[in-house]
Design an enzyme around this catalytic site. Structure first.
Site, short mmCIF file in Angstrom:
data_model
loop_
_atom_site.label_atom_id
_atom_site.label_comp_id
_atom_site.label_asym_id
_atom_site.label_seq_id
_atom_site.Cartn_x
_atom_site.Cartn_y
_atom_site.Cartn_z
CE LYS A 1 -2.04 4.04 3.23
NZ LYS A 1 -3.37 3.45 3.03
CE LYS B 1 -1.84 -1.83 3.86
NZ LYS B 1 -3.28 -1.85 3.78
CB THR C 1 -9.88 -1.36 -1.58
OG1 THR C 1 -8.78 -0.53 -1.94
CG2 THR C 1 -11.13 -0.53 -1.40
C1 NBG Z 1 -8.35 6.42 0.63
C2 NBG Z 1 -8.33 5.80 2.03
C3 NBG Z 1 -8.49 4.29 1.97
C4 NBG Z 1 -9.72 3.95 1.15
C5 NBG Z 1 -9.64 4.62 -0.21
C6 NBG Z 1 -10.87 4.36 -1.04
C7 NBG Z 1 -7.74 8.72 0.01
C8 NBG Z 1 -7.96 10.15 0.25
N1 NBG Z 1 -8.40 7.86 0.79
O1 NBG Z 1 -8.62 3.77 3.26
O2 NBG Z 1 -7.13 6.14 2.68
O3 NBG Z 1 -9.83 2.56 1.00
O4 NBG Z 1 -9.53 6.01 -0.06
O5 NBG Z 1 -12.02 4.74 -0.40
O6 NBG Z 1 -7.00 8.36 -0.87
#
Ligand code: NBG
Length: 841
Positions: free
Chosen positions: A578, A572, A683
């Site tokens: 994180k 990620k 996700t």
């Molecule tokens: C991100 C979150 C994630 C989430 C994704 C899709 C941004 C601003 N937010 O946790 O950090 O899964 O959005 O919703 O990129």
């Protein structure tokens, strides 16, 4: 059969007769169509038909078919005239398109056979394709999964975005750590996009507001650039419906070139507007530390919003002329605009402007239309990610929009004063404009909440936090505005196509492949979780995927890993919340303990391969230090002859969609270990769970729901909960935190210099002290470390029990049905957009 320079294939090409055939669906016809494109849509010199040429010709043959389906789809939408959704997003992480298109059209067999007659394997050709990496992380990939589901569910919908020439940077790892180089997906061209030379809209920047004698206002002067549409087809799975991702490119016109200046030798000056237009779509997220960088980002956002809304309005008008004038009040019953985070917030004042200044609506009428049309998804509660634009920058670039925003704010504040005296002291935080004289800004999230008919979070916990904290006072004003839409992922790309072995086993045991579009059917696997035959098939699919992954790792990093070891993955974006740092400190501790053991003790441990991947934002220093640390630890551990049989540490470079498709199917354990309350959803956790990978994680984001669905005994839980976090931070500030000795030992070991001479002081210091930005362990690594290590010990125990582990793995897949983006999108369609399926007959 194929060889590197494609000589054999080139001679085969001569043996097959070229025949254009957009409807080709058997291998012979498809081969003829591929040859046709190789010969008559040439992009390369004619004498060679190497893998690259074969990719382009194959893609073009598919594109023929997609164009046909696409035309049928939009002709049908035009006839039925349903309400349509327009998804506005600054990011799309599409990845590769070839395998996905062939799979969605169910043409794997014929395409594989056709290519074989031309001397190639389909996989080899698919490997040639570059990722369309027009996104950053989860938010961009979510948008792409949503498009796949919208098409598959036959929904009348469009995606709108920008055609970045370089997208997000490519990450390379050197002795210095991460370095960034430009992405090159358009270096040659993309075979999937189709330029629409007839879809061009002017977009203005700067200039001034002119007041007309009748009091109406008009934005004039400044720079005008052109937005040109490029369409990318998005085929649904098992349906004719094929929708469009429309990407805008910025251009200047021929007449914008000052010929006089040019002939005077002032080349740069003469082509000023051309080069300014070009900057707009050069990269995703240009650095915004400078004033120029901020201006460019704001331009990008406005460019997307203005072009998309002009396009949407012109589609609405088109119908007006064929059917007699259509009333503006009908607009919200034909158009739903979804803003993916705050990046497209300018859609709000731009729609107001287009309605009032270009189409003559009054304020109330325009506001009614706008607020019934737009909806907003929030994707983060991190304060630094909630956009705030400087008012002076906004006045400079978008003077008319600032007038409109001021008016929206004024009216909103007045309504509060008139109706909610109890909120009087909250007005300064609820208002859109923050007029703090030090730094006056526009709060984009507030503008979104005030103007949208619906606001949603992306997982239950996140939506609850939005309602209880970030937007609590708004909830008291509009209790029904707030919803949850738990994210999802497309089961096509993230299981069916990336792990065909496992998919076939699932289909065999469920006696149907309907799970591909009805993912809840996976629960049918639960009854077989203990079945030895299924377990052994499951294990062999996993092993095959692990071997494939091991080969990939060796190819890109040179590190050889053991496919029988436990594959533990965290991939990620690199971010302190994180907590990749917690992962690597855990690895450091494990390494130290292994070193201290006697050889026979080591033999009793569970061998592990820890893989970590992800990009750090170019200017995020601590994130880059984490990348460097993982690489340094890997260098030492992997070359330690005593330990490297039991532990390997790999940094997987340039994590992107294609790399994910390789990693996820081969994973057994994955880490989703953010500080509780900070990851809106996540996700990739869903992708791993769907692929039978167990999760070690905190009660954060969608982890909470995954654990509910797969069963708590199949989830390695640890760490503080979101509601404990504020108290824990407070205790820390008060000097009450007592670190676990294992945590101290791991940090000390890094400080001792075992992993090289790089100065990790500043990174480790972020975990020290009791308070202050970048200090005081804001992300609670120290607090969660002991329970994390305990959970890791449970993982090792569980892995020793082969059968038990396989059962957990099967149950993980079986419990993942909820996380299909088909479910998510069906909920958006029904509960936010109010649109219905419009299948092409
Ligand atoms: C991100 C979150 C994630 C989430 C994704 C899709 C941004 C601003 N937010 O946790 O950090 O899964 O959005 O919703 O990129």
């Amino acid at each position: 059969m194929a060889n590197a320079n494609g000589k054999a294939a080139t001679s085969l090409l001569e043996k097959i007769s070229a025949k254009a055939n957009p409807e080709a669906d058997d291998a012979t016809e498809i081969a003829g169509n591929i040859v046709y494109h190789a010969k008559y849509s040439p992009h390369f010199s004619p004498l060679k038909f190497g893998p690259e040429q074969a990719l382009y010709a194959t893609a073009e043959s598919l594109r023929d078919r997609l164009i046909q389906l696409w035309n049928e789809t939009y002709v049908h939408f035009n006839k039925v005239d349903p309400k349509q959704t327009y998804y506005l997003s600054m990011e799309y992480l599409q990845g590769r398109a070839l395998t996905n298109a062939i799979g969605n059209l169910n043409l794997q067999g014929p395409y594989a056979d056709a290519l074989r007659t031309l001397g190639y394997e389909l996989e080899e050709i698919a490997e040639q394709e570059k990722d369309a990496a027009l996104g950053n992380g989860g938010l961009g990939r979510l948008a792409s999964c949503f498009l796949d589901s919208m098409a598959t569910l036959n929904l009348p919908a469009w995606g709108y975005g920008l055609r970045y020439r370089h997208g997000l940077f490519k990450q390379i790892i050197t002795k210095k750590g991460q370095e960034e180089i430009p992405e090159d997906w358009l270096e040659k061209f993309s075979p999937w996009e189709i330029v629409r030379h007839d879809v061009v809209f002017p977009v203005r920047f700067f200039g001034k507001v002119q007041v007309n004698p009748d009091g109406s206002r008009k934005w004039v002067d400044g720079d005008v650039v052109q937005a040109l549409a490029y369409d990318v087809p998005i085929p649904g799975y098992g349906t004719k419906n094929t929708i469009s991702l429309r990407l805008w490119e910025a251009k200047a016109r021929a007449e914008d070139l000052d010929l006089f200046q040019f002939n005077e030798g002032e080349y740069e000056l003469a082509a000023q507007l051309h080069s300014r237009a070009q900057q707009i779509c050069t990269v995703l997220y240009p650095g915004d530390a400078t004033e120029n960088g901020k201006l460019l980002r704001l331009k990008q956002q406005f460019f997307l919003c203005s072009a998309s809304l002009q396009d949407i309005i012109s589609r609405f008008h088109e119908r007006s002329t064929t059917e007699g004038s259509r009333k503006w009040s009908e607009f919200p019953s034909k158009v739903a605009v979804q803003m993916n985070d705050t990046h497209p917030t300018l859609a709000i004042p731009e729609l107001m402007r287009l309605l009032m200044d270009d189409n003559g609506l009054g304020w109330d009428e325009a506001w009614d239309v706008t607020s019934k049309t737009v909806a907003y998804t929030n994707h983060t509660v991190l304060p630094e990610a909630l956009e705030k634009w400087s008012q002076s920058l906004m006045w400079k670039l978008l003077p008319r929009h600032m007038e409109i925003i001021e008016e929206i704010d004024k009216r909103f504040v007045q309504t509060i004063r008139d109706t909610r005296v109890d909120l009087e002291d909250k007005i300064s935080s609820l208002s859109i404009l923050d007029n703090n004289p030090q730094k006056p800004v526009v709060r984009m999230a507030n503008l979104c909440v005030v103007s949208s008919h619906t606001v949603n979070g992306v997982a239950q916990l996140h939506s609850d936090i939005l309602k209880a904290e970030l937007f609590a006072d708004y909830v008291s004003i509009w209790p029904n505005k707030f919803q949850n839409k738990t994210n999802g992922i497309t089961p096509r790309r993230w299981l069916r196509f990336c792990s065909p072995e496992l998919s076939d086993i699932i289909t065999k045991w469920l006696k149907t492949d309907k799970w591909i579009t009805d993912l809840d059917l996976l629960t049918g696997l639960r009854q077989f979780a203990d079945n030895e035959e299924l377990q052994s098939e499951w294990a062999s699919a996993k092993t095959a995927n692990k071997k494939r992954l091991a080969q990939y790792i060796e190819r890109v990093t040179g590190v050889s890993i053991d496919p029988t070891s436990l594959f533990d993955i965290q991939v990620k974006r690199i971010h302190e919340y994180k907590r990749q740092l917690m992962n690597i400190l855990g690895v450091v501790y494990r390494f130290k303990k292994l070193k201290e053991m006697k050889p026979e003790e080591r033999k009793k441990t569970v061998p592990r391969t820890v893989m970590i991947g992800g990009k750090a934002f170019a200017t995020y220093t601590n994130a880059k230090r984490i990348v460097k640390l993982v690489n340094d630890v890997g260098d030492v551990v992997n070359s330690d002859p005593e330990v490297n049989e039991y532990l390997k540490v790999v940094f997987v470079p340039n994590y992107n969609v294609t790399v994910a498709e390789m990693l996820i199917p081969g994973s057994e354990l994955s880490q989703h270990i953010s500080t509780a309350g900070m990851e809106a959803s996540g996700t990739s956790n869903m992708k791993f769970a769907l692929n039978g990978c167990l999760i070690i994680g905190t009660l954060d984001g969608a982890n909470v729901e995954i654990r509910e669905e797969v069963g708590e005994e199949n989830f390695f839980l640890f760490g503080a909960t979101a509601d404990q976090v504020p108290r824990l931070r407070k205790e820390r500030e008060d000097g009450l935190f007592k670190p676990d000795p294992r945590f101290e030992e791991a940090k000390q070991f890094v400080k001792s210099g075992v992993f090289g001479s790089y100065d990790y002081g500043p990174l480790l210091d972020s975990l020290e002290g009791n308070t202050g930005f970048g200090r005081g362990d804001y992300f609670l690594v120290g607090y969660d470390f002991p329970s994390y290590m305990d959970a890791q010990a449970k993982v090792d125990e569980a892995y020793k029990d082969r059968k038990g582990w396989l059962k957990m793995s099967i149950l993980s897949t079986a419990g993942s049905g909820k996380f299909s983006s088909d479910r998510t999108i069906a909920q958006y369609a029904k509960e936010i957009w109010n649109i219905e399926a419009c299948p092409v007959p």
